[in-house]
Design a protein around this motif. Structure first.
Motif, short mmCIF file in Angstrom:
data_model
loop_
_atom_site.label_atom_id
_atom_site.label_comp_id
_atom_site.label_asym_id
_atom_site.label_seq_id
_atom_site.Cartn_x
_atom_site.Cartn_y
_atom_site.Cartn_z
N LEU A 118 40.30 6.11 -8.61
CA LEU A 118 39.07 5.42 -8.99
C LEU A 118 39.33 4.42 -10.11
N LEU A 119 40.27 4.71 -10.98
CA LEU A 119 40.56 3.82 -12.10
C LEU A 119 41.02 2.45 -11.62
N ASP A 120 41.65 2.38 -10.43
CA ASP A 120 42.12 1.09 -9.91
C ASP A 120 40.98 0.23 -9.39
N TYR A 121 39.81 0.81 -9.18
CA TYR A 121 38.65 0.04 -8.71
C TYR A 121 37.96 -0.69 -9.86
N PHE A 122 38.27 -0.28 -11.09
CA PHE A 122 37.70 -0.96 -12.25
C PHE A 122 38.48 -2.23 -12.55
N PRO A 123 37.83 -3.24 -13.13
CA PRO A 123 38.58 -4.42 -13.57
C PRO A 123 39.51 -4.07 -14.73
N ASP A 124 40.40 -4.98 -15.07
CA ASP A 124 41.36 -4.71 -16.14
C ASP A 124 40.68 -4.42 -17.47
N ASP A 125 39.59 -5.12 -17.73
CA ASP A 125 38.90 -4.99 -19.01
C ASP A 125 37.65 -4.13 -18.81
N TYR A 126 37.80 -2.82 -18.96
CA TYR A 126 36.64 -1.93 -18.81
C TYR A 126 36.64 -0.92 -19.95
N LEU A 127 35.54 -0.21 -20.07
CA LEU A 127 35.35 0.76 -21.14
C LEU A 127 35.39 2.17 -20.58
N MET A 128 36.15 3.05 -21.24
CA MET A 128 36.18 4.46 -20.84
C MET A 128 35.66 5.31 -21.99
N MET A 129 34.78 6.24 -21.68
CA MET A 129 34.31 7.21 -22.65
C MET A 129 34.64 8.61 -22.14
N VAL A 130 35.30 9.41 -22.95
CA VAL A 130 35.72 10.75 -22.54
C VAL A 130 34.82 11.75 -23.26
N ASP A 131 33.86 12.33 -22.53
CA ASP A 131 32.93 13.27 -23.14
C ASP A 131 33.60 14.63 -23.32
N GLU A 132 33.24 15.33 -24.41
CA GLU A 132 33.87 16.61 -24.75
C GLU A 132 35.38 16.48 -24.60
N SER A 133 35.92 15.47 -25.27
CA SER A 133 37.32 15.08 -25.07
C SER A 133 38.31 16.19 -25.41
N HIS A 134 37.93 17.11 -26.29
CA HIS A 134 38.85 18.19 -26.65
C HIS A 134 39.09 19.13 -25.48
N ILE A 135 38.22 19.09 -24.45
CA ILE A 135 38.41 19.87 -23.23
C ILE A 135 38.90 18.96 -22.09
N THR A 136 38.29 17.80 -21.95
CA THR A 136 38.59 16.91 -20.83
C THR A 136 40.02 16.40 -20.84
N ILE A 137 40.52 16.00 -22.01
CA ILE A 137 41.88 15.45 -22.08
C ILE A 137 42.93 16.48 -21.69
N PRO A 138 42.90 17.71 -22.21
CA PRO A 138 43.87 18.71 -21.73
C PRO A 138 43.75 18.98 -20.23
N ALA A 170 43.90 3.57 -18.29
CA ALA A 170 42.63 3.73 -19.00
C ALA A 170 42.23 2.41 -19.65
N GLY A 171 40.94 2.14 -19.68
CA GLY A 171 40.46 0.98 -20.41
C GLY A 171 40.39 1.29 -21.89
N LYS A 172 39.72 0.45 -22.64
CA LYS A 172 39.48 0.76 -24.05
C LYS A 172 38.70 2.07 -24.10
N THR A 173 39.18 3.01 -24.89
CA THR A 173 38.70 4.39 -24.77
C THR A 173 38.03 4.88 -26.04
N ILE A 174 36.88 5.53 -25.84
CA ILE A 174 36.19 6.22 -26.94
C ILE A 174 36.14 7.70 -26.59
N TYR A 175 36.73 8.52 -27.45
CA TYR A 175 36.72 9.97 -27.27
C TYR A 175 35.48 10.53 -27.97
N VAL A 176 34.70 11.30 -27.24
CA VAL A 176 33.42 11.80 -27.77
C VAL A 176 33.46 13.31 -27.86
N SER A 177 33.31 13.84 -29.06
CA SER A 177 33.35 15.29 -29.23
C SER A 177 32.85 15.67 -30.62
#
Length: 704
Positions: free
Chosen positions: A324-344, A385-392
Motif C-alpha cells: 500500500l505504501l507504494d500507492y502513495f506519492p513520494d511526499d506523503y504524511l504517515m502517522m503511527v498511532d499507539e506507536s509503542h505497540i505498532t512499531i514493534p 515511509a513518508g514524513k512520520t509522526i509517532y503518536v503515543s
C-alpha cells in the motif's frame, strides 16, 4: 469533491493542542522526517492529528495496531473530513489459516480463508482513491506492509471510457474479464458485470454505485451511475475510469512471459531435491507447480498465485513486494498511532512469515522465490515511509531517538502565551500567574526542543492526571474491597489489574462472593464477549472488572474513577514504565480519578511513572488555576461505544429459540435478514457486531 482537506468540527484547538499542532507543522514544513506527539490519555490526539493534516494538505496514512482501533480512527476521521476520501484498509480475512507444513507429524495445512467482501471493497476503494485524488486519508492496520499488486500494473489496466467514444461491446466485455470482473446476470454484486442487450452494467469493487454503459452500435451513447437498490440515476458523467476488480492484477502478456522463468526455477529446484535424495519433495514440487502453471495459462489465476509474485512482476531475488505504501506519492504524511505497540508489530511481521515459509520450501511445497511474497522488512518500511509522526502517551526510546536525530530549535517567546490566547483576556490580578505559567512552558520547551517532540498533556476538559497512592501488599485485597465499596456508593467504576489469569479469576470469585458486581477479563475471553463486558461495565451491570494487560491501550471508560494495580512492584513487562503509565491513564477521564499501587518497594518503573504523572499534574493544575477551569468528567454516549443494544440481544435469542420450529422458507428469510444486518454492521465499521451476527448465522445453519 474538493482536492483539499477541509476539517469539519464545532470545536477549536484548546489546552495543549494549539502548541502541539504548531510545533508538528513547523517540523514538517522544515522537512523533518521523524517527530513524536507525546499525548496523554484524553487530550484529543486524534483532533490534533486532524488539524495537522488540514494544515499540511498531504495524502496521509494512519497506521494502527489492530482492526478495531483502525475502525474507530477511521470513523472519527470520517466525521472530521466528510468531504474528503477517508478510507479503511485492513486485512480482509474474517478467518485466515495460512499455508503451513509441520515436519514432525508430516502434516500439510492448506491455506483456508474467509474473505469479508465489505472490507475487500474498502481496500479497493483505498487504492483507487490514491491513484485518482490527493485529499486521501487511509487508516490502515499493519496489513499495509504486506504484498499488494504493482500500482503501475494496477493503473495501466484501468480503462477510461467516454460518451461518443468508438468502443466495441465485445472488446469491453473481454477487458472487464481481464480486470477480473465476473459476469453474473443473476446475483449482481461488487466486482461483477451484467449484460442486457446494448446495456452493460458494471458494479465496481470499490464503490456503491453501478456504472451503466449504453451502446448505439459500436458507439458509447450514454454513461450513467445508478443506485444499486433503487435504480435511481445518481449522475451522468461524460467520461469515467474503471479500475480492476482485484488489487493483485497483471497484464496477461506479462503473466505469460513469467511461465518460462517459473518453469526454470522449478526444474532447478527439482534437480536439487533429486541430488539430495529427496524424491518425494521433488515429485511434490513438480506436480504442484505444473498444475499452477496450467491454471495460470487457462484462467490467469491459481490458488496461491501470490507465491509467484516476484517472478510474475520480474523482481530480483530478495527485493520487497509492492505494498500500500507504494500507492502513495513520494511526499506523503504517515502517522503511527499507539506507536509503542505498532512499531514493534511492524518490525516483527517479516520474521514470523519467514519462519513459516522455510518448512514449505524445504519440503517441496513452494519454490524458493515464494520467500519474496512477504511483508516488508523493517528497514524497507522505513525507506518507504513518508514524513512520520509517532503518536503515543508512552513513546518508546526508539521513537524518541528517531525524533532526536531530527532535532530542531523551537522558539521560546510570547507565542507560547498567544497560543493559549491569554494575554489580552486575563485580568490584572492574573499577571503573576501568567509569568509562573510562562516559566513552566519554557521548561517544557527546553525539555523537548532538542528531541523534536510535541508534548500534549493539558486536556480541553481540564481533567488532570489521577493522583497515585502507594499502599502495602499485605491486606491488599481487603483494602481494595473497601475502596470498591466507596466507588459503588458514588455510582463509579473500578478497574483492577493482576499479574496472572488465575489471580484475576480467583479475585473475581472472591469479590463476587462478597456481593460485588464483578467480571474478569483476559486473553481467554472471546473478543465479542470482551466488548460486551466493557459495555456492561459502563452501563453499571458490573461495578468492577479484573484483568491483566488488556486494561491499557484503547479503552475509553469515562465512568472509571479508580484503578488498582496489585503487586505493582513485580518489575517486568506488565509492570514496566510504559504499562504503568498506560494503566494509570485509564483513570484520567474522571474528575475523581485515583490510582492505588499495592507494593512493598519502589521499583525504577514505579518511581519514573509517579514522577512523570506528578510533573503532568503540576502543569495541568497550574493551567486550570490560570484560566479558572473546573475539571469535568468526560461524558460519552454508551450506544456509540462498545455497542450491542439490548433489543438486538433479545432478537437474536428469540430467533435461536424459535428457529427449529420454522418452515424452510421462514428459515431462509430469517437468515437473509441476518445477513443484511451483518452487512449493515460491517458498513458502519462495527465489526464486533458483524462477527457476532455471522456466528449466529453459522449456528442457525448448523441447526437440523
Amino acid at each position: 469533491m474538493s482536492d483539499l482537506f477541509q476539517l469539519n468540527s464545532k470545536y477549536i484547538p484548546t489546552g495543549d493542542q494549539p502548541q502541539a499542532i504548531e510545533k508538528l507543522v513547523a517540523g514538517l514544513e522544515a522537512g523533518r522526517q521523524h517527530q513524536t506527539l507525546l499525548g496523554a490519555t484524553g487530550t484529543g490526539k486524534t483532533f490534533t492529528m486532524a488539524n495537522v493534516i488540514t494544515k499540511i494538505q498531504k495524502p496521509t496514512l494512519v497506521l494502527a495496531h489492530n482492526k478495531t482501533l483502525a475502525a474507530q480512527l477511521a470513523s472519527e476521521f470520517q466525521d472530521f473530513f466528510p468531504n474528503n476520501a477517508v478510507k479503511y484498509f485492513v486485512s480482509y480475512y474474517d478467518y485466515y489459516q495460512p499455508e503451513a507444513y509441520i515436519p514432525r507429524t508430516d502434516t500439510y495445512i492448506e491455506k483456508e480463508v474467509d474473505i469479508n467482501k465489505e472490507i475487500e471493497k474498502y481496500r479497493n476503494s483505498a487504492t483507487q482513491s490514491l491513484l485518482t485524488r490527493s485529499d486521501v486519508l487511509i487508516v490502515a492496520s499493519v496489513s499495509a506492509i504486506y504484498g499488494l499488486g504493482d500500482p503501475d500494473d494496477y493503473y495501466d489496466l484501468t480503462t477510461e471510457i467516454s460518451v461518443n467514444q468508438s468502443f466495441q461491446r465485445p472488446k469491453l466485455l473481454r477487458h472487464l474479464t481481464d480486470l477480473q470482473y465476473q459476469r453474473n446476470d443473476i446475483e449482481f454484486t461488487n466486482g461483477s458485470y451484467r449484460v442486457k442487450g446494448d446495456v452493460v452494467d458494471i458494479f465496481p469493487s470499490y464503490d456503491d454505485v453501478i456504472i451503466r454503459i449504453e451502446f448505439f452500435g459500436d458507439i458509447i451513447d450514454r454513461i450513467t451511475t445508478v443506485h444499486p437498490i433503487t435504480g435511481e440515476i445518481t449522475s451522468t458523467p461524460k467520461n469515467i475510469r474503471i479500475f480492476p476488480a482485484k488489487q493483485y492484477v497483471t497484464p496477461f502478456e506479462k503473466l505469460k512471459s513469467s511461465f518460462d522463468i517459473i518453469t526454470r526455477e522449478m526444474e532447478e529446484r527439482v534437480k536439487f531435491f533429486e541430488n539430495q535424495g529427496q524424491i518425494v519433495e521433488a515429485q511434490r514440487l513438480k506436480q504442484r507447480v505444473t498444475y499452477d502453471l496450467e491454471m495460470l495459462s487457462e484462467l490467469g489465476y491459481c490458488n496461491g498465485i501470490e507465491n509467484y509474485s516476484r517472478l510474475i512482476e520480474g523482481r530480483e531475488a530478495g527485493t520487497p513486494p509492492s505494498t500500500l505504501l507504494d500507492y502513495f506519492p513520494d511526499d506523503y504524511l504517515m502517522m503511527v498511532d499507539e506507536s509503542h505497540i505498532t512499531i514493534p508489530q511492524v518490525r516483527g511481521m517479516y520474521f514470523g512469515d519467514r519462519a513459516r515459509k522455510e518448512n514449505l520450501i524445504n519440503f517441496g511445497f513452494r519454490l524458493q522465490s515464494s520467500y519474496d511474497n512477504r511483508p516488508l522488512k523493517f528497514d524497507e518500511f522505513q525507506r518507504r515511509a513518508g514524513k512520520t509522526i509517532y503518536v503515543s502517551a508512552t513513546p518508546s526510546p526508539w521513537e524518541m531517538d528517531m525524533s532526536e536525530q531530527e532535532a530542531y530549535k523551537y522558539p521560546i517567546d510570547d507565542t507560547i502565551l498567544r497560543r493559549f490566547s491569554i494575554i489580552e483576556h486575563l485580568p490584572e490580578n492574573k499577571k503573576n500567574d501568567v509569568e509562573d505559567f510562562k516559566k513552566i512552558e519554557e521548561e517544557r520547551s527546553i525539555r523537548y526542543q532538542s528531541k523534536g517532540v510535541a508534548e500534549q498533556i493539558i486536556r480541553p476538559t481540564g481533567l488532570i492526571d489521577p493522583e497515585i497512592e502507594i499502599r502495602p501488599i499485605m491486606g491488599q485485597v481487603l483494602d481494595l474491597e473497601k475502596e470498591i465499596e466507596i466507588r459503588v456508593k458514588k455510582n463509579q467504576r473500578t478497574l483492577v489489574t493482576t499479574m496472572t489469569k488465575r489471580m484475576a479469576e480467583e479475585l473475581s470469585n472472591y469479590l463476587l462472593e462478597k456481593g460485588v458486581k464483578v467480571q474478569y477479563l483476559h486473553s481467554d475471553v472471546e473478543t465479542i464477549e470482551r466488548v460486551e463486558i466493557l459495555r456492561d461495565l459502563r452501563l453499571g451491570i458490573y461495578d468492577v472488572i479484573v484483568g491483566i494487560n488488556l486494561l491499557r491501550e484503547g479503552l475509553d471508560l469515562p465512568e472509571v474513577s479508580l484503578v488498582a494495580i496489585l503487586d505493582a512492584d513485580k518489575e517486568g513487562f506488565l509492570r514496566s514504565l510504559t504499562s504503568l503509565i498506560q494503566t494509570v491513564g485509564r483513570a484520567a477521564r474522571h474528575e475523581e480519578g485515583h490510582v492505588i499501587m499495592y507494593a512493598d518497594r519502589m521499583t525504577a518503573s514505579m518511581e519514573a511513572a509517579i514522577s512523570e504523572t506528578d510533573r503532568r499534574r503540576s502543569i495541568q493544575k497550574k493551567y486550570n488555576e490560570l484560566f479558572g477551569i473546573t475539571p469535568i468528567s468526560i461524558k460519552k454516549d454508551i450506544k456509540n461505544q462498545l455497542e450491542r443494544t439490548e433489543k438486538h440481544i433479545t432478537e437474536i435469542e428469540k430467533e435461536i429459540e424459535t428457529f427449529e420450529s420454522m418452515s424452510f422458507d421462514q428459515k431462509k428469510q430469517l437468515i437473509g435478514k441476518l445477513r443484511e444486518q451483518m452487512k449493515k454492521a460491517s458498513k458502519e465499521l462495527d465489526f464486533e457486531k458483524a462477527a457476532e451476527i455471522r456466528d449466529t448465522i453459522i449456528k442457525l445453519q448448523n441447526t437440523k
